[in-house]
Design an enzyme around this catalytic site. Sequence first.
Site, PDB file in Angstrom:
ATOM      1  N   HIS A  86       1.204  -1.310  -0.128  1.00  0.00           N
ATOM      2  CA  HIS A  86       0.056  -0.088   0.190  1.00  0.00           C
ATOM      3  C   HIS A  86       1.433   1.255   0.049  1.00  0.00           C
ATOM      4  O   HIS A  86       0.807   2.204  -0.722  1.00  0.00           O
ATOM      5  CB  HIS A  86      -0.895  -0.131   1.042  1.00  0.00           C
ATOM      6  CG  HIS A  86      -1.671   0.755   1.002  1.00  0.00           C
ATOM      7  ND1 HIS A  86      -2.941   0.705   1.375  1.00  0.00           N
ATOM      8  CD2 HIS A  86      -1.208   2.622   2.268  1.00  0.00           C
ATOM      9  CE1 HIS A  86      -3.675   1.852   1.360  1.00  0.00           C
ATOM     10  NE2 HIS A  86      -2.550   2.541   1.742  1.00  0.00           N
ATOM     11  N   GLU A  87       1.563   1.547   0.433  1.00  0.00           N
ATOM     12  CA  GLU A  87       2.556   2.097   0.966  1.00  0.00           C
ATOM     13  C   GLU A  87       3.733   2.486  -0.176  1.00  0.00           C
ATOM     14  O   GLU A  87       4.019   3.881  -0.763  1.00  0.00           O
ATOM     15  CB  GLU A  87       3.420   2.260   2.481  1.00  0.00           C
ATOM     16  CG  GLU A  87       2.662   2.573   3.262  1.00  0.00           C
ATOM     17  CD  GLU A  87       1.975   3.456   3.614  1.00  0.00           C
ATOM     18  OE1 GLU A  87       1.937   4.799   3.100  1.00  0.00           O
ATOM     19  OE2 GLU A  87       0.614   3.481   4.591  1.00  0.00           O
ATOM     20  N   HIS A 122       1.900   4.394  -3.060  1.00  0.00           N
ATOM     21  CA  HIS A 122       2.135   6.096  -2.732  1.00  0.00           C
ATOM     22  C   HIS A 122       3.316   6.269  -3.134  1.00  0.00           C
ATOM     23  O   HIS A 122       3.126   7.554  -3.802  1.00  0.00           O
ATOM     24  CB  HIS A 122       1.400   6.292  -1.501  1.00  0.00           C
ATOM     25  CG  HIS A 122       0.330   5.924  -0.520  1.00  0.00           C
ATOM     26  ND1 HIS A 122      -0.795   6.605  -1.820  1.00  0.00           N
ATOM     27  CD2 HIS A 122       0.503   5.419   0.448  1.00  0.00           C
ATOM     28  CE1 HIS A 122      -1.932   6.663  -0.722  1.00  0.00           C
ATOM     29  NE2 HIS A 122      -1.434   5.385   0.548  1.00  0.00           N
TER      30      HIS A 122
HETATM   31 ZN   LIG Z   1      -2.703   5.336   2.432  1.00  0.00          ZN
END
Ligand SMILES: [Zn+2]
Length: 376
Positions: A68-69, A72
Amino acid sequence: MFGESFRLFRILGFEIRANVTWLFLALLVTWSLAAGLFPFAFPDLSPRTYWLMAIVGMFGLFFSLLFHELSHSVVARAFGLPVGGITLFLFGGMAEIQAEAKRPREEFWMAIAGPIASVVLGAAFYLVSVLMLLLGVPDYIAGVPLYLGFLNILLAVFNMVPGFPMDGGRVLRAALWHLKGDLRWATLWASRFGQGFGLLLVALGIYSFLLGNFVGGMWWFLIGLFIRGAAIASYRQVDTQLALKGQTVRRFMTTDPVTVPAEATIREFVDDYLYHHAHDVFPVIRDGKLLGRISLRHAKTVPRADWDRTRVDDVCRQLPEEFTVDADSDAAQALDRMQQNQSGRLVVTENGRIVGILVLKDLLRYLQIRSELERA
Ligand SMILES: [Zn+2]
């Protein structure tokens, strides 16, 4: 903010760190899977099997947060924003994106990348689980990827709550920013929703605690407090950035800073500088140019008997570049730099010559007066 972090490894050029508090989350998740969820869903297995499943589940959580990170971070880097790495901590993961997006569109894609990644990963885990069942793998083994699939969808949904600092809050901010063209106003509302959501979680936590769910209740209470605090801090940061934007460091610096000539002796440094000025560290100059820095600590390395024949440039250390700033650079950037290296002072230079000192206190004073005048 959460104490010490340990470097784990690098991936795609990003440094991955684990905060000490991550250990607590990992243990809590492993325990709740081994003693709670898995025995409930698949009864009559041995404790050893539950613990093995739980450990795999915990590593799956680690991978899911990282994935997830990373998404980003990859998008942020593609837009040219500096990424300071990824840290896993008590409440999940955090990509340290060290600058604000320049346009709403960038903010939107940077924010939505995380939930999209989680949905994709969730679907992949779900498929793995279904495939396992089709291939005749025992249902409790297929249950682990099924759990991870569910976890990733949950992660995406939770992160899409439209309040800062959640991803959904950033999406909301991007939309408001796009609509009205006012970043400060957009941030204010995204932050208010975030604060409200934080308080809601605090209330839910207390309610849950009173019903006897002590661990879960505490957990939501703490997450709520964290989200509320982060929402307030994010707005303050944007407000500060905008207030200082376009102003040069020159405007805030103290001119004629106290500097120590390179050829001075240690005795002169101690008597004329250390005892006379309320600073710990002094810039050292030679021919008007910045040579380095000297402090009490450096002077102490010289035996007292040698103070008269040792010169300042024998012991002074180089001043790292991140402790200097150009006189014509942006004051907002200078503030960022102070926060990054946790120092309240920067040496201001112009063409290699030292022209002043920028003190955090002076920046904060300006911001305070400005906000008081706005309130009047
Ligand atoms: Zn996030």
